[in-house]
Design a protein around this motif. Structure first.
Motif, PDB file in Angstrom:
ATOM      1  N   ASP A 120       0.869  -1.172   0.000  1.00  7.86           N
ATOM      2  CA  ASP A 120       0.000   0.000   0.000  1.00  7.86           C
ATOM      3  C   ASP A 120       0.905   1.221   0.000  1.00  7.86           C
ATOM      4  O   ASP A 120       1.399   1.644   1.041  1.00  7.86           O
ATOM      5  N   GLY A 121       1.153   1.788  -1.173  1.00 11.27           N
ATOM      6  CA  GLY A 121       2.090   2.898  -1.279  1.00 11.27           C
ATOM      7  C   GLY A 121       3.495   2.458  -0.930  1.00 11.27           C
ATOM      8  O   GLY A 121       4.002   1.472  -1.466  1.00 11.27           O
ATOM      9  N   GLU A 122       4.110   3.158   0.008  1.00  9.53           N
ATOM     10  CA  GLU A 122       5.481   2.840   0.411  1.00  9.53           C
ATOM     11  C   GLU A 122       5.535   1.850   1.570  1.00  9.53           C
ATOM     12  O   GLU A 122       6.611   1.557   2.082  1.00  9.53           O
ATOM     13  N   GLN A 123       4.380   1.346   1.992  1.00  9.80           N
ATOM     14  CA  GLN A 123       4.341   0.458   3.138  1.00  9.80           C
ATOM     15  C   GLN A 123       3.657  -0.855   2.777  1.00  9.80           C
ATOM     16  O   GLN A 123       3.128  -1.022   1.690  1.00  9.80           O
ATOM     17  N   TRP A 124       3.710  -1.789   3.732  1.00  4.96           N
ATOM     18  CA  TRP A 124       3.035  -3.063   3.587  1.00  4.96           C
ATOM     19  C   TRP A 124       1.888  -3.122   4.582  1.00  4.96           C
ATOM     20  O   TRP A 124       2.037  -2.727   5.737  1.00  4.96           O
ATOM     21  N   TYR A 125       0.772  -3.637   4.114  1.00  7.74           N
ATOM     22  CA  TYR A 125      -0.407  -3.767   4.969  1.00  7.74           C
ATOM     23  C   TYR A 125      -0.735  -5.231   5.138  1.00  7.74           C
ATOM     24  O   TYR A 125      -0.722  -6.007   4.173  1.00  7.74           O
ATOM     25  N   LEU A 148      -5.822   3.906  10.373  1.00  9.85           N
ATOM     26  CA  LEU A 148      -4.527   3.267  10.564  1.00  9.85           C
ATOM     27  C   LEU A 148      -3.550   3.714   9.485  1.00  9.85           C
ATOM     28  O   LEU A 148      -2.377   3.995   9.757  1.00  9.85           O
ATOM     29  N   ARG A 149      -4.013   3.792   8.244  1.00  7.77           N
ATOM     30  CA  ARG A 149      -3.166   4.262   7.146  1.00  7.77           C
ATOM     31  C   ARG A 149      -2.690   5.691   7.397  1.00  7.77           C
ATOM     32  O   ARG A 149      -1.522   6.026   7.186  1.00  7.77           O
ATOM     33  N   ALA A 150      -3.603   6.550   7.848  1.00  5.55           N
ATOM     34  CA  ALA A 150      -3.230   7.942   8.119  1.00  5.55           C
ATOM     35  C   ALA A 150      -2.151   8.015   9.188  1.00  5.55           C
ATOM     36  O   ALA A 150      -1.187   8.783   9.074  1.00  5.55           O
ATOM     37  N   ALA A 151      -2.310   7.226  10.239  1.00  2.45           N
ATOM     38  CA  ALA A 151      -1.306   7.226  11.306  1.00  2.45           C
ATOM     39  C   ALA A 151       0.023   6.682  10.809  1.00  2.45           C
ATOM     40  O   ALA A 151       1.098   7.184  11.176  1.00  2.45           O
ATOM     41  N   GLU A 178      10.088   0.073   6.236  1.00  2.00           N
ATOM     42  CA  GLU A 178      11.494  -0.067   6.585  1.00  2.00           C
ATOM     43  C   GLU A 178      12.189   1.290   6.574  1.00  2.00           C
ATOM     44  O   GLU A 178      11.942   2.111   5.691  1.00  2.00           O
ATOM     45  N   GLN A 179      13.035   1.497   7.557  1.00  3.08           N
ATOM     46  CA  GLN A 179      13.881   2.679   7.636  1.00  3.08           C
ATOM     47  C   GLN A 179      15.278   2.207   8.018  1.00  3.08           C
ATOM     48  O   GLN A 179      15.593   2.064   9.187  1.00  3.08           O
ATOM     49  N   GLY A 180      16.109   1.924   7.009  1.00  2.56           N
ATOM     50  CA  GLY A 180      17.408   1.334   7.279  1.00  2.56           C
ATOM     51  C   GLY A 180      17.221  -0.046   7.872  1.00  2.56           C
ATOM     52  O   GLY A 180      16.521  -0.896   7.308  1.00  2.56           O
ATOM     53  N   ASP A 181      17.835  -0.282   9.040  1.00  5.47           N
ATOM     54  CA  ASP A 181      17.685  -1.586   9.675  1.00  5.47           C
ATOM     55  C   ASP A 181      16.523  -1.608  10.653  1.00  5.47           C
ATOM     56  O   ASP A 181      16.349  -2.572  11.406  1.00  5.47           O
ATOM     57  N   LEU A 182      15.707  -0.568  10.647  1.00  3.94           N
ATOM     58  CA  LEU A 182      14.545  -0.514  11.511  1.00  3.94           C
ATOM     59  C   LEU A 182      13.276  -0.817  10.735  1.00  3.94           C
ATOM     60  O   LEU A 182      13.168  -0.517   9.552  1.00  3.94           O
ATOM     61  N   VAL A 183      12.313  -1.412  11.432  1.00  3.77           N
ATOM     62  CA  VAL A 183      10.963  -1.567  10.906  1.00  3.77           C
ATOM     63  C   VAL A 183      10.030  -0.773  11.814  1.00  3.77           C
ATOM     64  O   VAL A 183      10.032  -0.952  13.029  1.00  3.77           O
ATOM     65  N   VAL A 184       9.269   0.123  11.195  1.00  8.59           N
ATOM     66  CA  VAL A 184       8.309   0.949  11.929  1.00  8.59           C
ATOM     67  C   VAL A 184       6.922   0.392  11.654  1.00  8.59           C
ATOM     68  O   VAL A 184       6.495   0.305  10.504  1.00  8.59           O
ATOM     69  N   THR A 185       6.224  -0.002  12.700  1.00 11.84           N
ATOM     70  CA  THR A 185       4.923  -0.640  12.566  1.00 11.84           C
ATOM     71  C   THR A 185       3.867   0.155  13.310  1.00 11.84           C
ATOM     72  O   THR A 185       4.080   0.567  14.445  1.00 11.84           O
ATOM     73  N   VAL A 186       2.754   0.373  12.645  1.00 15.07           N
ATOM     74  CA  VAL A 186       1.591   1.014  13.258  1.00 15.07           C
ATOM     75  C   VAL A 186       0.462   0.005  13.189  1.00 15.07           C
ATOM     76  O   VAL A 186       0.126  -0.494  12.108  1.00 15.07           O
ATOM     77  N   SER A 187      -0.144  -0.332  14.324  1.00 14.04           N
ATOM     78  CA  SER A 187      -1.102  -1.428  14.352  1.00 14.04           C
ATOM     79  C   SER A 187      -2.259  -1.134  15.289  1.00 14.04           C
ATOM     80  O   SER A 187      -2.206  -0.217  16.110  1.00 14.04           O
ATOM     81  N   GLY A 188      -3.320  -1.937  15.170  1.00 13.50           N
ATOM     82  CA  GLY A 188      -4.468  -1.796  16.043  1.00 13.50           C
ATOM     83  C   GLY A 188      -5.455  -2.919  15.835  1.00 13.50           C
ATOM     84  O   GLY A 188      -5.332  -3.722  14.896  1.00 13.50           O
ATOM     85  N   ALA A 189      -6.422  -2.998  16.710  1.00 13.99           N
ATOM     86  CA  ALA A 189      -7.499  -3.973  16.579  1.00 13.99           C
ATOM     87  C   ALA A 189      -8.499  -3.468  15.543  1.00 13.99           C
ATOM     88  O   ALA A 189      -8.853  -2.288  15.524  1.00 13.99           O
ATOM     89  N   ARG A 190      -8.974  -4.341  14.685  1.00 11.60           N
ATOM     90  CA  ARG A 190      -9.864  -3.915  13.615  1.00 11.60           C
ATOM     91  C   ARG A 190     -11.193  -3.382  14.141  1.00 11.60           C
ATOM     92  O   ARG A 190     -11.796  -2.503  13.532  1.00 11.60           O
ATOM     93  N   GLU A 191     -11.622  -3.869  15.286  1.00 17.10           N
ATOM     94  CA  GLU A 191     -12.873  -3.376  15.863  1.00 17.10           C
ATOM     95  C   GLU A 191     -12.714  -2.002  16.505  1.00 17.10           C
ATOM     96  O   GLU A 191     -13.697  -1.330  16.796  1.00 17.10           O
TER      97      GLU A 191
END
Length: 225
Positions: free
Chosen positions: A136-141, A173-176, A153-166
Motif C-alpha cells: 500500500d504505497g510505500e508500506q506493507w499492509y 490506521l493508514r493515516a497514522a 522499513e527505515q534502514g535496519d529498523l521496521v516501523v509498525t503502526v497497528s491496532g485492533a480492527r474493531e
C-alpha cells in the motif's frame, strides 16, 4: 494491489497488540494522556532542551533518540505512560481515543522479511492467520480477522503502526502510518519521560489479543524483549 491468503509462519513481523494494551485497564487509574493542543503550546512556547539532555532521557528508557518516532491521527492522543523500549533499543508507544480505541507505534530492528509480508509467508498465528497481505504505497499492509498493521522499513529498523480492527479502521490506521516520523527535538521533549522518571519503564506485553502477532495465550514465539 493484490490480496493474498497466506499460511502463518513462526516468526511474526511484530507482536502488534502485545504492546501496552494494559492501558485499557489503566485508563481509570492514572494513565496520563497528552493532548495535541497542550503539546503544540508547549513546543512553541519554550525551546527544546539541548540534544545531550534528550539523548540522556532516551537512554533512561533504554533506547536511543534516533529510534523515537511519533505519529498523529484525528481523535488520537499519545498516552505518555505507554512510552518505553522495545527489544534491545527500539521504541514503542500507544495513542488512544476517549472511547478506548488504541493505535500502537513500534520501532525495532527487524530483517526485511519481517516487514514485507508479500516477500514470503506472511506472519500470523494458528489462532489468527493473516487474511490480507499487500503493498500500500510505500508500506506493507497486513490483516488478520482481529487486527491489522502497516509496516515500513527505515534502514535496519521496521516501523509498525497497528491496532485492533474493531477499534481502528484501515483509513485511520493508514493515516497514522503515513504520518509516522522520527521525532525532532521538540517532539522528543514531549514524548520522553522527564529526567529521573524513566527508570525501569518499558511497554507491558499482553497475551490475549493476537491481531497480527504471536497469538494468544501463547507468547513464546517471537516475543519482543
Amino acid at each position: 494491489m493484490t490480496s493474498h491468503t497466506r499460511p502463518p509462519r513462526l516468526r511474526p513481523v511484530l507482536t502488534a497488540l502485545a504492546l501496552t494494551l494494559t492501558l485499557a485497564a489503566a485508563t481509570g487509574c492514572g494513565t496520563e494522556v497528552a493532548s495535541d493542543a497542550e503539546a503544540a503550546r508547549s513546543a512553541s512556547a519554550t525551546p527544546a532542551p539541548d540534544r545531550a539532555e534528550l539523548e540522556a532521557r532516551a537512554r533512561a528508557v533504554q533506547t536511543v533518540a534516533e529510534h523515537v518516532w511519533v505519529t498523529e491521527a484525528p481523535g488520537y492522543t499519545l498516552a505518555r505512560q505507554s512510552v518505553g523500549v522495545v527489544g534491545d533499543d527500539g521504541f514503542g508507544s500507544v495513542y488512544t481515543t476517549s472511547e478506548g480505541g488504541q493505535i500502537q507505534l513500534r520501532v525495532e530492528r527487524l530483517p526485511h522479511a519481517d516487514a514485507d509480508c508479500t516477500d514470503g509467508p506472511a506472519a500470523g498465528s494458528a489462532q489468527d492467520p493473516v487474511v490480507t497481505c499487500e503493498r500500500d504505497g510505500e508500506q506493507w499492509y497486513r490483516a488478520t480477522e482481529s487486527g491489522h498493521a502497516y509496516a515500513q522499513e527505515q534502514g535496519d529498523l521496521v516501523v509498525t503502526v497497528s491496532g485492533a480492527r474493531e477499534e481502528v479502521d484501515r483509513a485511520a490506521l493508514r493515516a497514522a502510518a503515513r504520518a509516522a516520523h522520527r521525532a525532532d527535538d521538540h517532539e522528543l521533549d514531549q514524548v520522553l519521560p522527564p529526567a529521573g522518571e524513566a527508570a525501569g519503564r518499558q511497554p507491558v506485553e499482553r497475551g490475549d489479543l493476537p491481531p497480527v502477532g504471536d497469538g494468544a495465550p501463547n507468547n513464546d514465539v517471537g516475543a519482543s524483549g
